[in-house]
Every structure is written in C-alpha cells, then in structure tokens.
Design a protein around this motif. Structure first.
Motif: not given
Length: 113
Positions: A2-17
């Motif tokens: 879900n969106l909150l999981d993505k926001l808090f736990h996903a790894t960014l692929q770039s600094l502007d992601e």
C-alpha cells in the motif's frame, strides 16, 4: 504494497523520486468511467515510467500522441484523448473552483516552457 508502506519502506532509485498518486478523479465528460479511481499510484504514462510529479507534468504538457495512457497500480489503466483532455482542463478547473492546473512551485520549475 500500500501507499504508506511504499512511502516509508520502499528504496528510492534516485534522489528526485516521488510517489505520484491519483487521489481523486474530478468528474467531467472527458473522464467518464474513471470516477472510482482513488489513491492509485501512477506508474507510467504512455509506457514511460513516472518518477516524480514534475516529470509527469512535463510528459503530459509535451505529449503529442493521440492518447494519454496512464498505467496505475493494481493493473488499472486510464486512457484519455490528449487534445480533448487538454482542451477540457480549463472547464474542469472552473467547474471544481480550482484556480490553476499546477501549484505555483511546480510552475516555477517548468524548464519545458
């Protein structure tokens, strides 16, 4: 995920992601059938990955394809005729009492204009 999981736990692929989300579809003749799309992440536009809101805005403004095809999470797809969608924007904004299609900070960063 879900969106909150993505926001808090996903790894960014770039600094502007950024997560770009359709929070609500504003009712208009141009988008009949898409009213039920809420809180869906925008993954791609016309096959090109969306990495942030600025990039999506640039892709939409510069699109000269016949269609805007938004790939959303949960295998949802929204397709609009590009010219008709762009032409309908002022009426949609007026109908919903929205003063501008973009926030001032996003307009200020528009290198594509």
């Amino acid at each position: 995920m879900n969106l909150l999981d993505k926001l808090f736990h996903a790894t960014l692929q770039s600094l502007d992601e950024q997560l770009v989300v359709v929070s609500q579809v504003l009712v208009s003749d141009i988008n009949i059938g898409y009213e039920d799309i809420v809180n869906a992440q925008v993954l791609a536009l016309n096959g090109k990955l969306v990495t942030n809101l600025r990039g999506l805005a640039e892709m939409v403004e510069n699109c000269d394809d016949e269609f805007l095809k938004f790939d959303l999470e949960y295998e949802q797809i929204a397709v609009l005729r590009t010219k008709a969608a762009k032409a309908a924007t002022p009426d949609i904004l007026a109908t919903h009492c929205i003063p501008s299609a973009m926030s001032a900070d996003l307009k200020a960063l528009r290198p594509w204009t």
